[in-house]
Design a protein around this motif. Structure first.
Motif, PDB file in Angstrom:
ATOM      1  N   ARG A  33     -38.385 -39.905  -1.737  1.00  0.00           N
ATOM      2  CA  ARG A  33     -38.083 -40.102  -3.152  1.00  0.00           C
ATOM      3  C   ARG A  33     -38.334 -38.781  -3.874  1.00  0.00           C
ATOM      4  O   ARG A  33     -39.389 -38.173  -3.717  1.00  0.00           O
ATOM      5  CB  ARG A  33     -38.952 -41.217  -3.731  1.00  0.00           C
ATOM      6  N   LEU A  34     -37.345 -38.349  -4.634  1.00  0.00           N
ATOM      7  CA  LEU A  34     -37.431 -37.079  -5.353  1.00  0.00           C
ATOM      8  C   LEU A  34     -37.585 -37.329  -6.847  1.00  0.00           C
ATOM      9  O   LEU A  34     -36.898 -38.184  -7.423  1.00  0.00           O
ATOM     10  CB  LEU A  34     -36.178 -36.228  -5.126  1.00  0.00           C
ATOM     11  N   HIS A  35     -38.459 -36.541  -7.457  1.00  0.00           N
ATOM     12  CA  HIS A  35     -38.543 -36.517  -8.910  1.00  0.00           C
ATOM     13  C   HIS A  35     -37.435 -35.603  -9.421  1.00  0.00           C
ATOM     14  O   HIS A  35     -37.200 -34.519  -8.879  1.00  0.00           O
ATOM     15  CB  HIS A  35     -39.909 -35.986  -9.364  1.00  0.00           C
ATOM     16  N   VAL A  36     -36.747 -36.049 -10.467  1.00  0.00           N
ATOM     17  CA  VAL A  36     -35.606 -35.313 -11.008  1.00  0.00           C
ATOM     18  C   VAL A  36     -35.732 -35.205 -12.526  1.00  0.00           C
ATOM     19  O   VAL A  36     -36.075 -36.180 -13.204  1.00  0.00           O
ATOM     20  CB  VAL A  36     -34.280 -36.023 -10.649  1.00  0.00           C
ATOM     21  N   ALA A  37     -35.468 -34.016 -13.047  1.00  0.00           N
ATOM     22  CA  ALA A  37     -35.352 -33.810 -14.491  1.00  0.00           C
ATOM     23  C   ALA A  37     -33.877 -33.627 -14.820  1.00  0.00           C
ATOM     24  O   ALA A  37     -33.133 -33.027 -14.033  1.00  0.00           O
ATOM     25  CB  ALA A  37     -36.144 -32.584 -14.927  1.00  0.00           C
ATOM     26  N   PHE A  59     -29.270 -28.145  -9.874  1.00  0.00           N
ATOM     27  CA  PHE A  59     -30.021 -26.902  -9.773  1.00  0.00           C
ATOM     28  C   PHE A  59     -31.184 -27.093  -8.799  1.00  0.00           C
ATOM     29  O   PHE A  59     -32.002 -28.010  -8.968  1.00  0.00           O
ATOM     30  CB  PHE A  59     -30.560 -26.495 -11.145  1.00  0.00           C
ATOM     31  N   LEU A  60     -31.277 -26.213  -7.805  1.00  0.00           N
ATOM     32  CA  LEU A  60     -32.290 -26.318  -6.754  1.00  0.00           C
ATOM     33  C   LEU A  60     -33.234 -25.122  -6.834  1.00  0.00           C
ATOM     34  O   LEU A  60     -32.806 -23.971  -6.740  1.00  0.00           O
ATOM     35  CB  LEU A  60     -31.616 -26.369  -5.377  1.00  0.00           C
ATOM     36  N   HIS A  61     -34.511 -25.400  -6.997  1.00  0.00           N
ATOM     37  CA  HIS A  61     -35.516 -24.355  -7.216  1.00  0.00           C
ATOM     38  C   HIS A  61     -36.044 -23.777  -5.898  1.00  0.00           C
ATOM     39  O   HIS A  61     -35.753 -24.269  -4.809  1.00  0.00           O
ATOM     40  CB  HIS A  61     -36.692 -24.930  -8.013  1.00  0.00           C
ATOM     41  N   PHE A  66     -40.784 -25.143  -9.251  1.00  0.00           N
ATOM     42  CA  PHE A  66     -40.413 -26.548  -9.250  1.00  0.00           C
ATOM     43  C   PHE A  66     -39.283 -26.690 -10.262  1.00  0.00           C
ATOM     44  O   PHE A  66     -38.764 -25.678 -10.747  1.00  0.00           O
ATOM     45  CB  PHE A  66     -41.621 -27.455  -9.547  1.00  0.00           C
ATOM     46  N   TRP A  67     -38.878 -27.897 -10.594  1.00  0.00           N
ATOM     47  CA  TRP A  67     -37.682 -28.087 -11.409  1.00  0.00           C
ATOM     48  C   TRP A  67     -37.704 -27.260 -12.688  1.00  0.00           C
ATOM     49  O   TRP A  67     -36.653 -26.815 -13.172  1.00  0.00           O
ATOM     50  CB  TRP A  67     -37.507 -29.566 -11.767  1.00  0.00           C
ATOM     51  N   TRP A  68     -38.898 -27.046 -13.259  1.00  0.00           N
ATOM     52  CA  TRP A  68     -39.057 -26.423 -14.570  1.00  0.00           C
ATOM     53  C   TRP A  68     -38.480 -25.013 -14.636  1.00  0.00           C
ATOM     54  O   TRP A  68     -38.144 -24.527 -15.721  1.00  0.00           O
ATOM     55  CB  TRP A  68     -40.553 -26.412 -14.909  1.00  0.00           C
ATOM     56  N   SER A  69     -38.339 -24.348 -13.485  1.00  0.00           N
ATOM     57  CA  SER A  69     -37.780 -22.987 -13.484  1.00  0.00           C
ATOM     58  C   SER A  69     -36.338 -22.967 -13.982  1.00  0.00           C
ATOM     59  O   SER A  69     -35.821 -21.906 -14.348  1.00  0.00           O
ATOM     60  CB  SER A  69     -37.850 -22.370 -12.081  1.00  0.00           C
ATOM     61  N   ILE A  85     -28.908 -31.573 -13.728  1.00  0.00           N
ATOM     62  CA  ILE A  85     -30.111 -32.151 -13.139  1.00  0.00           C
ATOM     63  C   ILE A  85     -30.794 -31.128 -12.237  1.00  0.00           C
ATOM     64  O   ILE A  85     -30.148 -30.254 -11.647  1.00  0.00           O
ATOM     65  CB  ILE A  85     -29.816 -33.433 -12.344  1.00  0.00           C
ATOM     66  N   ALA A  86     -32.105 -31.233 -12.165  1.00  0.00           N
ATOM     67  CA  ALA A  86     -32.903 -30.340 -11.312  1.00  0.00           C
ATOM     68  C   ALA A  86     -34.011 -31.155 -10.663  1.00  0.00           C
ATOM     69  O   ALA A  86     -34.921 -31.624 -11.348  1.00  0.00           O
ATOM     70  CB  ALA A  86     -33.496 -29.200 -12.131  1.00  0.00           C
ATOM     71  N   PRO A  87     -33.939 -31.361  -9.356  1.00  0.00           N
ATOM     72  CA  PRO A  87     -35.004 -32.101  -8.674  1.00  0.00           C
ATOM     73  C   PRO A  87     -36.175 -31.192  -8.314  1.00  0.00           C
ATOM     74  O   PRO A  87     -36.022 -29.970  -8.220  1.00  0.00           O
ATOM     75  CB  PRO A  87     -34.306 -32.589  -7.405  1.00  0.00           C
ATOM     76  N   ASP A  88     -37.344 -31.797  -8.149  1.00  0.00           N
ATOM     77  CA  ASP A  88     -38.388 -31.158  -7.357  1.00  0.00           C
ATOM     78  C   ASP A  88     -37.992 -31.391  -5.909  1.00  0.00           C
ATOM     79  O   ASP A  88     -37.852 -32.546  -5.475  1.00  0.00           O
ATOM     80  CB  ASP A  88     -39.753 -31.819  -7.607  1.00  0.00           C
ATOM     81  N   LEU A  89     -37.783 -30.333  -5.142  1.00  0.00           N
ATOM     82  CA  LEU A  89     -37.437 -30.511  -3.733  1.00  0.00           C
ATOM     83  C   LEU A  89     -38.576 -31.209  -2.999  1.00  0.00           C
ATOM     84  O   LEU A  89     -39.729 -31.191  -3.443  1.00  0.00           O
ATOM     85  CB  LEU A  89     -37.145 -29.156  -3.090  1.00  0.00           C
TER      86      LEU A  89
END
Length: 315
Positions: A33-37, A59-61, A66-69, A85-89
């Motif tokens: 399960r991935l957290h996504v912004a 967007f992949l960090h 993490f996603w915030w970048s 969208i940008a997930p935390d990988l």
């Protein structure tokens, strides 16, 4: 007006809007399960599916981010009418952190992105990656080409160029940390020592503001996050040692490579992808920008990425 699939709509139910202004959710992408912004265009409510005609940009960090970048890019793309969208990988920040080095092999990382798109009810997306996120993006385009409409890569060479680069002493010296991270537990301890002095020094040396660095330190503090992040390097190097290098597959979708030329970790001579394996690529160098190019040169990066994304409408 069409909308996303029923499965995607279920995944998108009840997102949380946090103080940072972004919507946040957790998505089951298959193995984890991935957290996504996410940021949506104005007028699309958070409790409604995003219409299919609104293009999706993922967007992949990289490490140690993490996603915030991608916050500046998320806002810029939403303002331009995209669903961004940008997930935390996996292994990072709020996403799940499976145990074992093999859980971080590139096929699984690319599979997470494909699973995320399916969960969102989308067949295609523009995929943008930086650092390790760019490595993942290269493999999403190779292993799931039907899901990638356009590919943008920031400051990471094509996998073949990276392999060739590591044969040169100058690049080997720049990449010393990749081999240090192969040690068990010691890299995590040293990285966290003195209140994450290594992380602070890494960013500060390239001009990242102190207040921004605190966000990355907070993400690194999450239990299991350092081991998860370093397992990316462990999995990659072990496969090379064992002779299980991933097969190279040709990429035919349009590719934009953006390269901050003051990168202290990766030489700019590796920016150009091999034409045989990447048939439609353009490389843009940003003089004076460091490895963290989307942060230190955000206006120029946004201009290039938005222009690249807009080209889809003319084809």
């Amino acid at each position: 007006m069409t909308t996303t699939s029923t499965a995607g709509a279920r995944e998108l139910a009840n997102p949380e809007r946090r103080g940072d202004g972004f919507l946040h959710r957790t998505i089951n992408v298959g193995e984890v399960r991935l957290h996504v912004a996410e940021a949506r265009p104005e007028g699309i409510a958070s409790d409604r599916p995003v219409p299919d005609e609104v293009p999706l940009v993922v967007f992949l960090h990289g490490f140690p981010e993490f996603w915030w970048s991608w916050r500046k890019q998320l806002r810029a793309f939403a303002e331009a009418g995209y669903w961004a969208i940008a997930p935390d990988l996996r292994g990072f920040n709020e996403s799940e952190k499976p145990k074992g080095v093999s859980a971080y092999e590139v096929e699984r990382l690319a599979g997470d992105v494909a699973g995320m798109l399916r969960a969102l009810g989308r067949k295609k997306a523009i995929v943008v990656g930086h650092d390790w996120g760019a490595v993942v993006a290269w493999f999403v385009a190779q292993l799931h080409p039907e899901m990638v409409e356009r590919l943008a890569i920031l400051n990471v060479p094509h996998p073949l160029q990276m392999t060739r680069g590591l044969r040169r002493p100058a690049q080997l010296l720049k990449s010393w940390y990749m081999f240090f991270f192969q040690l068990p537990r010691i890299p995590e301890r040293l990285t966290a020592r003195n209140d994450f002095a290594f992380v602070r020094k890494t960013f500060a040396a390239d001009g990242i503001p102190a207040e921004d660095i605190e966000h990355y330190v907070d993400a690194a503090r999450v239990p299991g996050a350092l081991t998860g992040a370093m397992n990316y390097y462990r999995a990659a190097i072990r496969r090379v040692v064992m002779g299980r290098v991933p097969k190279t597959i040709r990429i035919d979708v349009p590719v934009l490579v953006i390269w901050g030329d003051e990168d202290r970790y990766l030489g700019k001579e590796m920016a150009e992808p091999p034409e045989r394996w990447v048939t439609n690529a353009r490389v843009v160098h940003i003089p004076g920008a460091s490895h963290w190019v989307q942060s230190v040169a955000s206006a120029r990066v946004n201009e290039l990425l938005l222009g690249f994304a807009a080209e889809r409408r003319r084809h």
